[in-house]
Write a protein that holds these residues in place. Structure first.
Motif, mmCIF file in Angstrom:
data_model
loop_
_atom_site.group_PDB
_atom_site.id
_atom_site.type_symbol
_atom_site.label_atom_id
_atom_site.label_comp_id
_atom_site.label_asym_id
_atom_site.label_seq_id
_atom_site.Cartn_x
_atom_site.Cartn_y
_atom_site.Cartn_z
ATOM 1 N N ARG A 25 74.837 -111.670 73.352
ATOM 2 C CA ARG A 25 74.952 -110.635 72.333
ATOM 3 C C ARG A 25 75.329 -111.333 71.027
ATOM 4 O O ARG A 25 76.430 -111.848 70.891
ATOM 5 C CB ARG A 25 76.022 -109.616 72.735
ATOM 6 C CG ARG A 25 75.654 -108.809 73.967
ATOM 7 C CD ARG A 25 76.881 -108.212 74.656
ATOM 8 N NE ARG A 25 77.782 -107.533 73.741
ATOM 9 C CZ ARG A 25 77.672 -106.254 73.370
ATOM 10 N NH1 ARG A 25 76.666 -105.526 73.845
ATOM 11 N NH2 ARG A 25 78.542 -105.701 72.541
ATOM 12 N N ASP A 122 70.296 -110.323 72.818
ATOM 13 C CA ASP A 122 70.266 -109.031 72.139
ATOM 14 C C ASP A 122 70.879 -109.221 70.756
ATOM 15 O O ASP A 122 72.001 -109.721 70.635
ATOM 16 C CB ASP A 122 71.062 -107.980 72.914
ATOM 17 C CG ASP A 122 70.428 -107.642 74.243
ATOM 18 O OD1 ASP A 122 69.184 -107.620 74.327
ATOM 19 O OD2 ASP A 122 71.176 -107.400 75.217
ATOM 20 N N TYR A 124 72.272 -107.955 67.026
ATOM 21 C CA TYR A 124 72.951 -106.877 66.315
ATOM 22 C C TYR A 124 72.854 -107.196 64.826
ATOM 23 O O TYR A 124 73.494 -108.130 64.340
ATOM 24 C CB TYR A 124 74.409 -106.778 66.778
ATOM 25 C CG TYR A 124 74.522 -106.321 68.213
ATOM 26 C CD1 TYR A 124 74.892 -105.015 68.512
ATOM 27 C CD2 TYR A 124 74.222 -107.191 69.262
ATOM 28 C CE1 TYR A 124 74.968 -104.588 69.834
ATOM 29 C CE2 TYR A 124 74.296 -106.770 70.583
ATOM 30 C CZ TYR A 124 74.670 -105.465 70.854
ATOM 31 O OH TYR A 124 74.733 -105.042 72.166
ATOM 32 N N GLN A 149 69.634 -103.979 67.237
ATOM 33 C CA GLN A 149 70.571 -102.878 67.078
ATOM 34 C C GLN A 149 71.207 -102.995 65.704
ATOM 35 O O GLN A 149 71.885 -103.984 65.408
ATOM 36 C CB GLN A 149 71.661 -102.948 68.154
ATOM 37 C CG GLN A 149 72.801 -101.968 67.963
ATOM 38 C CD GLN A 149 72.350 -100.528 68.058
ATOM 39 O OE1 GLN A 149 71.908 -100.080 69.108
ATOM 40 N NE2 GLN A 149 72.441 -99.795 66.947
#
Length: 212
Positions: A25, A122, A124, A149
């Motif tokens: 992340r 992922d 952000y 995201q």
């Protein structure tokens, strides 16, 4: 011996599968960083902490539109200041993709490359409240929101409302801007505490931002 080995292998299989399937992340905070200042660093560190990310990358762009070329420093100097600013903080790193590509980069193009290079990550994508209202105008925004995201952080005087999916992180509001710092240097005013001391010393030693 063979039965023992077989049993051990079966026991390790779920653990190995869990480790290999764990996704990273990573936060992305883009900008010109001309220069990087405490506001940038607070945002990066707070988002890292509150979203429990593995790391946050500061991603300097190669060139920014609508900026006076005289005030826009070369990439190597902005990169040097970023390295000084994050020294000692393993939670923060630098992503140099846009500097390497050169020219004008759209966020979609950059993230398309990064997600393909790192399919186990992922992302952000961190934006200030001043940018949230402009999301509908971003290049291929509907594709971009499927890749990353969005994370919105508050800035004084701005509203975070948007129809696009976004997480919101409260960070201490610091009304500091790179423009403000450049102007202060040009006018001979103090910039102490507005940015890391190592960055302030670098600006002084290199004689940066002295031209009006």
């Amino acid at each position: 011996m063979g039965e023992r080995d077989q049993g051990l292998g079966l026991a390790l299989e779920p653990r190995l599968e869990e480790e290999t399937s764990k996704r990273r992340r990573v936060g992305i905070l883009g900008g010109s960083f001309n220069p990087v200042h405490q506001g940038h660093l607070v945002i990066a560190d707070q988002v890292y902490d509150k979203l429990c990310l593995d790391q946050v990358y500061l991603m300097p762009n190669y060139q920014a539109p609508h900026v006076d070329p005289k005030a826009f420093l070369d990439a190597d100097k902005r990169l040097a200041m970023l390295n000084l600013a994050i020294a000692g903080n393993d939670h923060l790193a630098i992503e140099t993709l846009e500097l390497e590509r050169k020219g004008k980069s759209y966020s979609y193009d950059t993230m398309d490359i990064l997600t393909k290079l790192h399919p186990d990550t992922d992302y952000y994508f961190i934006i200030g409240a001043d940018m949230v209202e402009y999301l509908p105008t971003w290049y291929r925004i509907d594709d971009l929101v499927d890749m990353v995201q969005f994370v919105g952080v508050q800035r004084p005087g701005y509203d975070l409302a948007t129809d696009y999916p976004a997480l919101y992180v409260d960070v201490p509001e610091m009304a500091i801007s790179s423009t403000q710092i450049r102007q202060a240097v040009g006018q001979g005013h103090s910039i102490r505490y507005l940015l890391p001391e190592a960055v302030r010393h670098y600006i002084e030693e290199e004689g940066l931002y002295l031209e009006p």
